[in-house]
Design an enzyme around this catalytic site. Structure first.
Site, PDB file in Angstrom:
ATOM      1  N   HIS A   1     -20.636 -36.905  36.364  1.00 40.53           N
ATOM      2  CA  HIS A   1     -19.198 -36.713  36.196  1.00 40.53           C
ATOM      3  C   HIS A   1     -18.609 -37.774  35.286  1.00 40.53           C
ATOM      4  CE1 HIS A   1     -17.770 -33.955  39.688  1.00 40.53           C
ATOM      5  NE2 HIS A   1     -18.823 -33.477  39.091  1.00 40.53           N
TER       6      HIS A   1
ATOM      7  N   GLU B   1     -28.825 -44.940  16.578  1.00 40.72           N
ATOM      8  CA  GLU B   1     -30.026 -45.558  17.136  1.00 40.72           C
ATOM      9  C   GLU B   1     -30.325 -45.036  18.536  1.00 40.72           C
ATOM     10  OE1 GLU B   1     -33.347 -48.126  17.109  1.00 40.72           O
ATOM     11  OE2 GLU B   1     -32.010 -47.427  15.510  1.00 40.72           O
TER      12      GLU B   1
ATOM     13  N   GLU C   1      -4.987  -9.889   0.614  1.00 43.90           N
ATOM     14  CA  GLU C   1      -5.907  -9.035  -0.151  1.00 43.90           C
ATOM     15  C   GLU C   1      -6.970  -9.879  -0.846  1.00 43.90           C
ATOM     16  OE1 GLU C   1      -5.542  -5.509  -3.585  1.00 43.90           O
ATOM     17  OE2 GLU C   1      -3.777  -6.514  -2.767  1.00 43.90           O
TER      18      GLU C   1
ATOM     19  N   SER D   1       2.014 -10.385  -1.290  1.00 41.32           N
ATOM     20  CA  SER D   1       2.983  -9.534  -1.991  1.00 41.32           C
ATOM     21  C   SER D   1       3.430  -8.384  -1.117  1.00 41.32           C
ATOM     22  CB  SER D   1       2.377  -9.004  -3.295  1.00 41.32           C
ATOM     23  OG  SER D   1       1.191  -8.278  -3.030  1.00 41.32           O
TER      24      SER D   1
ATOM     25  N   LYS E   1       4.252 -14.610  -6.635  1.00 39.22           N
ATOM     26  CA  LYS E   1       3.113 -15.427  -6.227  1.00 39.22           C
ATOM     27  C   LYS E   1       2.456 -16.162  -7.390  1.00 39.22           C
ATOM     28  CE  LYS E   1       0.365 -14.207  -3.009  1.00 39.22           C
ATOM     29  NZ  LYS E   1      -0.733 -13.518  -2.328  1.00 39.22           N
TER      30      LYS E   1
END
Length: 540
Positions: free
Chosen positions: A159, A182, A273, A440, A473
């Protein structure tokens, strides 16, 4: 039950069933080892009070390991991480620590002894009040599964806080990976240059319910010496502690160099797209659906306010006339029109513009008093021409979005995204990165695509949508507007992913970080374009 188990054991190894063997040196030594380890683990913080459990096989050279007895600490243990450690030199018959017993106060007589099949041969003696009655750990089925699948000499359930935290730092990860440390050399079969991998399984209300997922993890990772249970704990504490401290220092524990963790982006903006969705879905499913249903949609909704707005926008699309692009701080909104200092937006009929440019299929739109059927017929002709010409104009995209909404509601259309998209969206969401869409297509259409995918509703991972109302865009100004809207300290805190080179150039000019998506069916890119490319979101 104990007598039946003893008889079964006696059939193969008669000595194991004798009282003399159960009280012999091998079993006693193993009992002592378990109690000693419980105290040490409690001191180290690897088990807490009644939490955690240790089980070790009784080492006996005359008995094959699969048939050896098991000493097991009692229940009261929670299954944080399940280290099953075949590297331990002990091969004890199952000894199990009892449930509800404080690990630091455990005595040899508090332990269970089990057969190799998991049957209880010896139980702890019941102690007077206020001690609780002894109870075998709820983790016993897990321990037995690890013994059976790995031929382990010991299985330890700890735990440790590090084991819990290391599963929470990256909540979507299914593995813990670390290399070039290590401490890895102390794990059987590993060297300094090796990568140590521990599978992570999800926690359940009851430990015994983890048996199936533990089995799958052991089978999938045959070389691992541990299994982590998310929001529980585990024993390879030094490695996990090192990983947490590296993370706190801003260093990446999962890479050989352990270099600085890259400055995480606050926001990711995605194109649709060719980026999240195949181009073929748009050209072969969405566009044909809008084209084939535009007449029925306009006819059935003609009198509604929404459709009347769509018609007006189609007939009156703003067209910008200017000598150059103004800076964003000169942009103002007034009276429903957009005004730049020294520039103006002249409202001109988009349909008339198409007619002037000779767009195939464009026809004049008659006045309203010409009749509903005649107006709709002309609108249908113009919309079909615009779709065929792939016009990126707000009026068309808005109408298409409303038509597609009907298709999604009728379940005639199902949104399509690439297989790697849902997992990436979930991962970014878990990391606290806000994800937006800029396409778009109208915001209405964007919400429908991501809300009705074959993977379910993905909108829970998205924080917002941008369309061409924010700007073209391929213009840097649009990305300035988006960065202002997202409230980042600087545009470079936004990552924009697109498949279009011209969009990438515009976003970069606005200061955004840009990645170009290279998917099957996407258009070619210029040579030496200078942008990073990915073929999957898993590479981001």
């Amino acid at each position: 039950m104990a007598a039946a188990a003893a008889v079964a054991a006696a059939n193969l190894f008669p000595a194991l069933a004798s009282q003399a063997y159960l009280e012999g040196k091998s079993v006693k030594d193993t009992r002592s080892l378990v109690t000693d380890l419980c105290r040490q683990f409690y001191t180290l913080g690897w088990v807490s009070g009644t939490g955690g459990s240790i089980t070790i096989k009784v080492h006996d050279d005359s008995v094959p390991r699969p048939n050896q007895l098991i000493v097991m600490s009692p229940s009261g243990t929670a299954l944080h991480s399940l280290p099953y450690l075949p590297i331990m030199p002990l091969t004890l018959s199952p000894f199990e620590s009892p449930s509800g017993v404080q690990k630091e106060r455990m005595a040899d007589e508090d332990l269970y002894v089990l057969s190799a099949d998991g049957d209880v041969l010896c139980s702890p003696v019941k102690k007077p009040y206020p001690n609780k009655p002894p109870k075998c750990t709820d983790c016993a089925p897990l321990f037995m599964k690890a013994y059976g699948m790995r031929n382990a000499g010991a299985v330890i359930h700890s735990h440790g806080m590090e084991s819990c935290l290391v599963t929470m730092i990256r909540p979507s990860e299914k593995e813990f990976r670390i290399s070039h440390m290590e401490m890895i050399k102390g794990i059987q079969g590993h060297g300094y240059n090796d990568e140590f991998v521990v599978p992570i399984i999800e926690n359940t209300p009851h430990e015994r319910e983890l048996t199936e997922s533990l089995s799958e993890a052991i089978a999938t990772y045959p070389k691992t010496t541990a299994v982590l249970v998310r929001n529980h704990g585990r024993m390879l504490s030094l490695l996990f502690d090192a990983a947490i401290k590296l993370y706190q220092l801003g260093l990446d524990w999962s890479t050989p160099s352990h270099g600085p963790i890259r400055d995480a982006k606050r926001c990711i903006v995605l194109d649709i797209e060719g980026t999240t969705t195949p181009i073929s879905f748009v050209t072969e499913v969405l566009f044909p659906y809008a084209r084939d249903n535009v007449k029925s949609h306009l006819t059935s909704t003609y009198e509604t306010e929404e459709t009347q707005d769509d018609i007006k926008l189609l007939c009156t699309q703003a067209k910008l006339h200017s000598r150059s692009m103004p800076p964003t701080n000169q942009l103002h909104k007034w009276g429903g029109s957009q005004v730049f200092s020294g520039f103006c937006m002249e409202r001109e009929s988009k349909v008339q513009d198409d007619l002037k440019q000779g767009v195939a299929g464009a026809v004049p739109i008659p006045p309203d008093d010409a009749g509903k059927e005649e107006v709709i017929a002309s609108l249908v002709a113009n919309v079909e021409a615009m779709i065929k010409a792939d016009r990126k104009i707000t009026s068309l995209k808005q109408l298409q979005g409303h038509i597609w909404r009907t298709g999604f509601e009728k379940k005639e259309i199902k949104g399509v995204v690439y297989d790697d998209v849902p997992g990436a969206l979930e991962k970014w969401h878990d990391m606290g990165i806000k994800v937006y869409i800029y396409s778009s297509g109208s915001r209405e259409a964007q919400r429908q695509i991501f809300g009705n995918t074959i993977y379910g509703d993905l909108r829970k991972y998205l924080c917002g949508f941008f369309d061409t109302t924010v700007g073209n865009k391929r213009e840097a100004r649009s990305y300035f507007e988006i960065s202002e809207s997202l409230g980042v300290d600087k545009p470079s805190q936004i990552l924009f992913v697109t498949d279009v080179f011209q969009e990438a150039v515009a976003a970069k000019a606005a200061g955004l970080e840009v990645i170009i998506s290279v998917r099957p069916g996407n258009g070619p890119l210029p040579e030496n374009h200078g942008f990073r490319t990915v073929g999957s979101f898993s590479e981001i």
